[in-house]
Design a protein around this motif. Structure first.
Motif, PDB file in Angstrom:
ATOM      1  N   LEU A  89       7.575 -32.067   4.430  1.00  0.00           N
ATOM      2  CA  LEU A  89       7.015 -32.838   3.240  1.00  0.00           C
ATOM      3  C   LEU A  89       7.332 -32.721   2.028  1.00  0.00           C
ATOM      4  CD1 LEU A  89       3.425 -32.451   5.665  1.00  0.00           C
ATOM      5  CD2 LEU A  89       5.508 -34.645   5.863  1.00  0.00           C
ATOM      6  N   GLY A  92      10.180 -34.823   1.709  1.00  0.00           N
ATOM      7  CA  GLY A  92      10.439 -36.301   2.088  1.00  0.00           C
ATOM      8  C   GLY A  92      11.004 -36.755   3.230  1.00  0.00           C
ATOM      9  N   TYR A  94      10.726 -36.817   6.690  1.00  0.00           N
ATOM     10  CA  TYR A  94       9.561 -37.452   7.173  1.00  0.00           C
ATOM     11  C   TYR A  94       9.981 -37.163   8.723  1.00  0.00           C
ATOM     12  CZ  TYR A  94       7.792 -38.532   2.818  1.00  0.00           C
ATOM     13  OH  TYR A  94       7.386 -38.699   0.972  1.00  0.00           O
ATOM     14  N   ILE A 122      -0.722 -36.628   7.736  1.00  0.00           N
ATOM     15  CA  ILE A 122      -0.343 -36.533   5.899  1.00  0.00           C
ATOM     16  C   ILE A 122       0.478 -37.153   6.070  1.00  0.00           C
ATOM     17  CG2 ILE A 122       0.720 -35.627   4.005  1.00  0.00           C
ATOM     18  CD1 ILE A 122      -1.728 -33.718   4.533  1.00  0.00           C
ATOM     19  N   ARG A 123       1.914 -36.958   7.814  1.00  0.00           N
ATOM     20  CA  ARG A 123       3.195 -37.321   7.842  1.00  0.00           C
ATOM     21  C   ARG A 123       3.212 -38.664   7.926  1.00  0.00           C
ATOM     22  NH1 ARG A 123       5.930 -38.826  12.894  1.00  0.00           N
ATOM     23  NH2 ARG A 123       7.962 -39.126  13.029  1.00  0.00           N
ATOM     24  N   LYS A 125       1.091 -41.140   7.293  1.00  0.00           N
ATOM     25  CA  LYS A 125       0.419 -41.876   5.788  1.00  0.00           C
ATOM     26  C   LYS A 125       1.748 -41.488   5.027  1.00  0.00           C
ATOM     27  CE  LYS A 125      -4.688 -40.655   6.541  1.00  0.00           C
ATOM     28  NZ  LYS A 125      -5.829 -39.797   5.640  1.00  0.00           N
ATOM     29  N   LEU A 126       2.234 -39.954   4.986  1.00  0.00           N
ATOM     30  CA  LEU A 126       3.265 -40.756   3.869  1.00  0.00           C
ATOM     31  C   LEU A 126       4.658 -41.653   4.633  1.00  0.00           C
ATOM     32  CD1 LEU A 126       3.921 -36.631   2.662  1.00  0.00           C
ATOM     33  CD2 LEU A 126       3.361 -38.733   1.674  1.00  0.00           C
ATOM     34  N   MET A 129       3.113 -45.018   3.470  1.00  0.00           N
ATOM     35  CA  MET A 129       2.997 -45.449   1.954  1.00  0.00           C
ATOM     36  C   MET A 129       4.504 -46.025   1.764  1.00  0.00           C
ATOM     37  SD  MET A 129       0.533 -42.540   0.765  1.00  0.00           S
ATOM     38  CE  MET A 129       0.965 -42.533  -1.551  1.00  0.00           C
ATOM     39  N   SER A 130       5.494 -45.191   1.703  1.00  0.00           N
ATOM     40  CA  SER A 130       7.238 -45.462   1.396  1.00  0.00           C
ATOM     41  C   SER A 130       7.586 -46.501   2.217  1.00  0.00           C
ATOM     42  CB  SER A 130       7.475 -43.934   2.614  1.00  0.00           C
ATOM     43  OG  SER A 130       7.959 -42.862   2.504  1.00  0.00           O
ATOM     44  N   THR A 327      10.733 -42.546  -6.862  1.00  0.00           N
ATOM     45  CA  THR A 327       9.063 -42.909  -6.407  1.00  0.00           C
ATOM     46  C   THR A 327       9.043 -44.223  -6.112  1.00  0.00           C
ATOM     47  OG1 THR A 327       8.495 -41.784  -8.034  1.00  0.00           O
ATOM     48  CG2 THR A 327       6.701 -42.815  -6.983  1.00  0.00           C
ATOM     49  N   GLY A 330       9.594 -44.365  -2.202  1.00  0.00           N
ATOM     50  CA  GLY A 330       9.068 -42.960  -1.725  1.00  0.00           C
ATOM     51  C   GLY A 330       9.740 -42.246  -0.746  1.00  0.00           C
ATOM     52  N   THR A 332      12.775 -38.174  -2.961  1.00  0.00           N
ATOM     53  CA  THR A 332      12.065 -37.372  -4.078  1.00  0.00           C
ATOM     54  C   THR A 332      13.217 -36.960  -4.768  1.00  0.00           C
ATOM     55  OG1 THR A 332      12.669 -35.872  -2.551  1.00  0.00           O
ATOM     56  CG2 THR A 332       9.946 -36.268  -1.996  1.00  0.00           C
TER      57      THR A 332
END
Length: 359
Positions: A89, A92, A94, A122-123, A125-126, A129-130, A327, A330, A332
């Motif tokens: 995570l 990045g 995912y 969390i995965r 949601k990330l 978001m990405s 960023t 999404g 790293t």
């Protein structure tokens, strides 16, 4: 799963339970023998000069230790897998298979099960978001009818033209004049001090020309202009090779990505090359680009002077802009640099298809 603070309690309760079981067992034995003073027997009866009660305590301690070791070994697998998932995570990645599947089915622990569910949440949601960041980044922000990228592109073109038509031409003219002056000095009886000063001025102008080439490279168009990402990066590297005395090594795959991601990666490569030329004083530069599953990896390595990463003011040339771009996709960005040993920059960006949905 037992926490570090819970282990002493488990040890204590296991010791207490084992001690009580042993005492009750001996009590039952003495009761069957009609031995009324069995407590005194535990103290007075000795084996190898030690009372039996001491052996009972030692056995209880040993059993407690064995239980703690067994619990630690059985839970260590769950700990290591949780650590691996958290590292995925953080990096990045995912879409890795380990994050897609539930891997705690073999551990009968409510805490582990809940933690596994939280990691999956969390995965997801990330990933969402990405996807949102990439969608937002793909739509240009308008300022008085023009997009931000168009305004920046026009201003870059204007500055590049002025620099090329004025400063760059003047530097070239100064180089020609100094070249002619050097030829004249070699034929005349000129003091050595003057000759060294002229050579120093020539070196400064040559350095300024290199700086100017790097700056003009930095001000090149912000998009790929109908080229693929591979073609755009190789165009920059081939042009760099003809202008600057630096050893280049690259391995760029012909990856197919959304246009917004390709433009941003191209711009990042452009800024990294410019930063290396202007600041790193490197003799060699390596560029790698490849796609692994649903993640695109960009890595740029130089053998330049590096910088102190503990100093926030040093090494920040253009890197903040690069981090912002990463960023915005999404992704790293991992930067490793040591003084005198060069710099390595690794960028990972998740590639999410338009049709992809997150459960």
């Amino acid at each position: 799963m037992i926490s570090k603070m819970g282990r002493p309690l488990v040890f204590f309760y296991t010791f207490l339970l084992t001690f009580m079981v042993l005492i009750l067992t001996l009590y039952s034995y003495f009761y069957a023998k009609n031995q009324k003073k069995w407590m005194l027997e535990l103290i007075h009866t000795r084996m190898f000069k030690l009372p039996i009660i001491i052996y009972i305590i030692i056995i209880a301690l040993a059993v407690s230790g064995i239980v703690i070791v067994i619990l630690y070994i059985s839970n260590r697998k769950a700990y290591s897998k949780i650590e691996e998932r958290m590292q995925l995570l953080a990096s990045g990645n995912y879409e890795h298979q380990m994050l897609s599947d539930s891997l705690m089915m073999d551990v009968d622990d409510v805490f582990v099960t809940e933690l596994d569910k939280d990691i999956l949440v969390i995965r997801n949601k990330l990933i969402s978001m990405s996807k949102e960041l990439q969608d937002l980044n793909s739509h240009p922000q308008l300022v008085e009818g023009e997009s931000k990228e168009e305004l920046i592109k026009e201003e870059r073109h204007r500055i590049a033209r002025e620099l090329h038509d004025s400063v760059s031409q003047q530097l070239f003219a100064a180089t020609m004049m100094l070249s002619a002056l050097n030829e004249g000095i070699s034929e005349l009886d000129v003091p050595e001090v003057v000759e060294k000063q002229v050579q120093m001025i020539a070196g400064i102008i040559n350095t300024s020309q290199s700086e100017m080439r790097a700056l003009l490279l930095h001000l090149r168009p912000i998009n790929l202009e109908a080229k693929s990402l591979k073609q755009g990066i190789e165009m920059l590297l081939n042009e760099l090779q003809t202008k600057i005395n630096i050893e280049l090594l690259w391995n760029v795959e012909d990856v197919k990505l959304p246009s917004s991601i390709e433009d941003n990666l191209f711009r990042i490569v452009q800024e990294l090359l410019s930063n290396t030329l202007r600041h790193a004083k490197a003799k060699s530069l390596e560029v790698y680009l490849k796609k692994i599953d649903k993640t695109v990896l960009l890595r740029v390595v130089d053998d330049g002077q590096g910088f102190d990463m503990t100093n926030s003011k040093v090494g920040s040339y253009g890197l903040n802009n690069i981090k912002e771009r990463v960023t915005g996709m999404g992704g790293t960005c991992r930067i490793v640099s040591f003084i005198g040993q060069g710099t390595s920059i690794e960028i990972k960006v998740p590639v999410l298809e338009e049709s992809e949905t997150v459960d």
